[in-house]
Design a protein around this motif. Structure first.
Motif, short mmCIF file in Angstrom:
data_model
loop_
_atom_site.label_atom_id
_atom_site.label_comp_id
_atom_site.label_asym_id
_atom_site.label_seq_id
_atom_site.Cartn_x
_atom_site.Cartn_y
_atom_site.Cartn_z
N CYS A 1 45.58 64.89 24.73
CA CYS A 1 46.29 63.99 25.64
C CYS A 1 45.29 63.10 26.38
O CYS A 1 44.08 63.37 26.39
CB CYS A 1 47.17 64.77 26.61
SG CYS A 1 46.26 65.70 27.84
N CYS B 1 45.82 68.99 32.01
CA CYS B 1 46.36 68.67 30.66
C CYS B 1 47.89 68.60 30.71
O CYS B 1 48.54 69.35 31.42
CB CYS B 1 45.91 69.75 29.69
SG CYS B 1 46.65 69.56 28.05
N CYS C 1 43.08 64.92 28.90
CA CYS C 1 42.01 65.70 28.28
C CYS C 1 40.87 64.82 27.78
O CYS C 1 39.70 65.13 27.95
CB CYS C 1 42.55 66.53 27.11
SG CYS C 1 43.44 67.99 27.65
#
Ligand SMILES: [Zn+2]
Length: 327
Positions: free
Chosen positions: A64, A52, A67
């Motif tokens: 993000c 991440c 992720c």
């Protein structure tokens, strides 16, 4: 997906999280512990947080690009190596090495998860060694294993080892209650039987066969004590029918004999593993002597070892039945 969804393994989870925060992430880890203990789950949560771009307290931010790709199982910076069949071959490791040579696409790192690392052939392990000796700065390799001794010393010495511990019965109960609904009595036995391993408890609780198998096994155990040799073939038939589940059958027998010992020795009812069957256990116990129960436990353990060592199955079972029926 993140660490907050993991029950237990608090020390390991704490150390992994703080290694990310303090920028002390190692290049190679071994997560060691029995099958079903949660090694792969923790490894994935670790990878999620590692990749991440803005990790929070318990894992990835969830927002993000890394992720989102990770959650969709399509993050190219996360690579899983699993056995195809019985072993992980040298070619599987070579493919991984080709991949690790390429810089990460969306993160500062690339994470490689080798599941059941003990399945790597010696050749594969020696091949992996090259990467362990000179990993790229962004590379993190996690091996999980339920048989640490099957890994080469040279591999082990280059990895940071985390030994996973069994969960408490209370932790196992929390997971079962949150994931499935089963009646309390059955749950109690499954929790005791699983002996701190969440994966085992979940498998058994989700299985339609385990509880009926347990009922039949406890009945057979009683019949072994009360019926004569004229029922030999019928009893034998039960074991032959359940050949594929013989580990479970023998485990249930051992737990039940153990309960009978507890009962006969005047132990409290709450010490019984078959707690939902306490009345049956107490009345069954009268049919045995302590000496015979201890002998039976030895006989079942001997049978289990013989079968593991590839003794003739039918012969091992027949011998067991004859010896269990003896006075
Ligand atoms: Zn994120």
């Amino acid at each position: 997906m993140d660490f907050s969804s993991i029950t237990g393994q608090k020390e390991i989870v704490g150390r992994l999280k703080s290694s990310i925060k303090q920028n002390e992430v190692r290049h190679a880890y071994i997560f060691s512990g029995p099958k079903g203990i949660g090694k792969k789950t923790v490894a994935k949560a670790f990878a999620y947080m590692l990749l991440c771009s803005r990790p929070g307290e318990d894992g990835g931010c969830g927002k993000c690009l890394s992720c989102r790709l990770f959650t969709g199982n399509t993050n190219p910076d996360f690579y899983i190596i699993e056995s195809r069949g019985t072993s992980i071959a040298v070619d599987d490791i070579r493919n991984m090495q080709n991949d690790i040579a390429v810089k990460p696409l969306y993160s500062n790192r690339k994470v490689y998860l080798i599941v059941d690392g003990e399945k790597m052939t010696v050749q594969a392990q020696n091949c992996l060694l090259k990467t362990l000796e000179e990993p790229p700065a962004y590379g993190v390799i996690i091996l999980t294993t339920s048989n640490y001794n099957a890994l080469l010393d040279t591999v082990c010495s280059r990895c940071t080892k985390y030994a996973f511990v069994k969960n408490t019965n209370e932790e196992v109960r929390q997971v079962l209650e949150s994931k499935i609904c089963k009646s309390g009595d059955e749950l109690d036995f499954i929790i005791q039987y699983a002996d701190g391993i969440i994966g085992t408890a979940l498998d058994l609780a989700l299985s339609d066969e385990f509880i009926p198998l347990r009922e039949k096994t406890v009945d057979i155990l009683l019949r072994l004590a009360t019926e004569g040799q004229e029922k030999f073939f019928e009893i034998c038939g039960f074991y032959m029918e359940n050949k594929d589940s013989i580990d479970k059958v023998l485990d249930i027998m051992l737990l039940t004999y153990r309960d009978l010992v507890v009962s006969l020795a005047g132990g409290k009812e709450n010490m019984l593993i078959n707690s939902d069957k306490k009345n049956k256990i107490i009345s069954m116990a009268e049919k045995f002597t302590l000496e015979k129960l201890l002998k039976n436990i030895e006989i079942v353990e001997f049978t289990r070892r013989s079968i593991k060592q590839n003794a003739n199955f039918q012969l091992a079972i027949e011998t067991m039945i004859i010896r269990l029926q003896e006075d």
